[in-house]
Design a protein around this motif. Structure first.
Motif, short mmCIF file in Angstrom:
data_model
loop_
_atom_site.label_atom_id
_atom_site.label_comp_id
_atom_site.label_asym_id
_atom_site.label_seq_id
_atom_site.Cartn_x
_atom_site.Cartn_y
_atom_site.Cartn_z
N PHE A 25 0.78 -1.23 0.00
CA PHE A 25 0.00 0.00 0.00
C PHE A 25 0.82 1.28 0.00
O PHE A 25 0.28 2.34 -0.33
N PHE A 26 2.09 1.21 0.36
CA PHE A 26 2.86 2.45 0.47
C PHE A 26 4.19 2.46 -0.27
O PHE A 26 4.69 3.52 -0.63
N GLN A 27 4.80 1.31 -0.53
CA GLN A 27 6.11 1.29 -1.16
C GLN A 27 6.08 0.80 -2.61
O GLN A 27 6.99 1.09 -3.38
N TYR A 28 5.08 0.07 -2.95
CA TYR A 28 4.93 -0.41 -4.32
C TYR A 28 4.83 0.80 -5.26
O TYR A 28 4.17 1.79 -4.96
N SER A 29 5.49 0.74 -6.40
CA SER A 29 5.59 1.89 -7.31
C SER A 29 4.21 2.41 -7.73
O SER A 29 3.98 3.62 -7.80
N PHE A 30 3.28 1.48 -8.00
CA PHE A 30 1.93 1.89 -8.39
C PHE A 30 1.23 2.62 -7.24
O PHE A 30 0.55 3.62 -7.46
N SER A 31 1.43 2.13 -6.02
CA SER A 31 0.81 2.76 -4.84
C SER A 31 1.39 4.15 -4.62
O SER A 31 0.66 5.11 -4.34
N ARG A 32 2.72 4.28 -4.72
CA ARG A 32 3.35 5.59 -4.53
C ARG A 32 2.84 6.59 -5.55
O ARG A 32 2.62 7.76 -5.23
N ALA A 33 2.64 6.13 -6.78
CA ALA A 33 2.13 7.03 -7.82
C ALA A 33 0.71 7.51 -7.48
O ALA A 33 0.37 8.68 -7.71
N ILE A 34 -0.09 6.62 -6.93
CA ILE A 34 -1.46 7.00 -6.54
C ILE A 34 -1.43 8.05 -5.43
O ILE A 34 -2.13 9.06 -5.49
N SER A 62 -12.71 21.63 7.33
CA SER A 62 -14.09 21.55 7.82
C SER A 62 -14.50 20.08 7.95
O SER A 62 -13.84 19.19 7.39
N PRO A 63 -15.59 19.80 8.67
CA PRO A 63 -16.06 18.42 8.81
C PRO A 63 -16.33 17.74 7.47
O PRO A 63 -16.02 16.56 7.31
N LEU A 64 -16.89 18.47 6.51
CA LEU A 64 -17.19 17.85 5.21
C LEU A 64 -15.91 17.47 4.47
O LEU A 64 -15.80 16.36 3.92
N VAL A 65 -14.93 18.36 4.45
CA VAL A 65 -13.68 18.07 3.75
C VAL A 65 -12.93 16.93 4.43
O VAL A 65 -12.34 16.08 3.75
N LYS A 66 -12.96 16.88 5.75
CA LYS A 66 -12.33 15.75 6.46
C LYS A 66 -12.97 14.43 6.03
O LYS A 66 -12.28 13.44 5.79
N GLU A 67 -14.29 14.44 5.93
CA GLU A 67 -15.00 13.22 5.52
C GLU A 67 -14.63 12.83 4.10
O GLU A 67 -14.42 11.64 3.80
N VAL A 68 -14.53 13.80 3.21
CA VAL A 68 -14.15 13.53 1.82
C VAL A 68 -12.73 12.99 1.75
O VAL A 68 -12.45 12.04 1.00
N LEU A 69 -11.81 13.55 2.53
CA LEU A 69 -10.43 13.08 2.52
C LEU A 69 -10.32 11.65 3.04
O LEU A 69 -9.57 10.83 2.48
N VAL A 70 -11.04 11.35 4.10
CA VAL A 70 -11.03 9.98 4.63
C VAL A 70 -11.60 9.01 3.60
O VAL A 70 -11.05 7.93 3.37
N ALA A 71 -12.70 9.41 2.94
CA ALA A 71 -13.30 8.57 1.89
C ALA A 71 -12.31 8.36 0.75
O ALA A 71 -12.18 7.25 0.21
N CYS A 72 -11.60 9.42 0.39
CA CYS A 72 -10.61 9.34 -0.68
C CYS A 72 -9.50 8.35 -0.33
O CYS A 72 -9.11 7.51 -1.15
N ILE A 73 -9.00 8.43 0.89
CA ILE A 73 -7.93 7.53 1.34
C ILE A 73 -8.40 6.08 1.35
O ILE A 73 -7.70 5.18 0.88
N LEU A 74 -9.58 5.84 1.90
CA LEU A 74 -10.11 4.48 1.95
C LEU A 74 -10.38 3.92 0.56
O LEU A 74 -10.13 2.74 0.28
N ASN A 75 -10.87 4.78 -0.34
CA ASN A 75 -11.10 4.33 -1.71
C ASN A 75 -9.79 4.06 -2.43
O ASN A 75 -9.72 3.17 -3.30
N ALA A 76 -8.76 4.82 -2.10
CA ALA A 76 -7.44 4.57 -2.69
C ALA A 76 -6.91 3.21 -2.25
O ALA A 76 -6.38 2.44 -3.06
N ILE A 77 -7.03 2.91 -0.97
CA ILE A 77 -6.59 1.61 -0.46
C ILE A 77 -7.37 0.48 -1.12
O ILE A 77 -6.82 -0.54 -1.53
#
Length: 223
Positions: A25-34, A62-77
């Motif tokens: 999730f963090f060192q693989y070249s494809f993951s780093r690019a994401i 803001s609360p909405l942006v925090k929620e969007v960022l968390v969703a983005c991270i989880l969707n990336a994983i």
């Protein structure tokens, strides 16, 4: 998640080239690019040293942006895991652009469920627009101008208030007297023991040491 290291920990025999969650999730070249791509598109410095640090969202958002960022991270994983499996088991390789589009589309669903609010800032507008999330904004406060007006000549004006901390609860009240020029003539503040709000207001007017008693003792008949 059934990565090679987790399967081995459960007793399954794996090959010598087993993967770790950190590498996948963090060192693989494809993951780093994401992660680099998401950092650029969100304008956020994503700390990918661990999943814990990645989810430490700044309090300035803001609360909405925090929620969007968390969703983005989880969707990336989720996307990294999905593409890893498609590559390993189906021999299908997707492009980085395809992966980024998938993450953005999945994150956009946040707009359909979130009732949180965003701040009125260009940074937040840019981030929400990137993921096609409509911002919810607090309505502008209603501001009512309140002006004190002096009484007519010869009259005394008193402004008072009473309040109780709870219903019933510790209560008190007070007031201030002014003349037709706005000049200070006197004031009072009293503790009323345990009362409700209504009694606190009434005691400020009729109690010993209250408005009526003070006005009578001062001869302020035009009140």
């Amino acid at each position: 998640m059934p990565t090679d290291e987790n399967l081995k920990a459960r007793g399954l025999a794996m090959g010598s080239s087993e993967e770790s969650s950190n590498h996948l999730f963090f060192q693989y070249s494809f993951s780093r690019a994401i992660w680099r791509g998401l950092g650029t598109q969100t304008g956020c410095g994503l700390d990918t040293s661990s999943i814990t640090s990645l989810l430490l969202i700044s309090y300035c958002w803001s609360p909405l942006v925090k929620e969007v960022l968390v969703a983005c991270i989880l969707n990336a994983i989720s996307t990294i895991w999905y593409y890893r499996n498609k590559s390993r088991f189906d021999n299908i390789v997707f492009s980085l652009a395809h992966a980024m589009t998938r993450i953005k589309v999945d994150t956009a669903f946040t707009r359909d469920f979130s009732k949180l609010y965003a701040k009125n800032s260009m940074a937040e507008l840019f981030l929400l627009t990137t993921f096609k999330v409509k911002g919810n904004y607090n309505k502008a406060p209603s501001i009512t101008e309140v002006m004190w007006q002096a009484p007519s000549l010869g009259w005394v004006k008193v402004n008072s208030d009473g309040i109780a901390h709870g219903c019933a609860g510790h209560a008190g009240g007070g007031g201030i007297f002014r003349n037709s020029n706005g000049g200070f003539m006197g004031s009072f503040a009293s503790y009323f023991n345990i009362q409700n709000h209504l009694y606190a207001e009434l005691l400020g007017i009729y109690s010993k040491g209250g408005i009526v008693t003070i006005a009578h003792s001062k001869g302020w008949n035009l009140l």
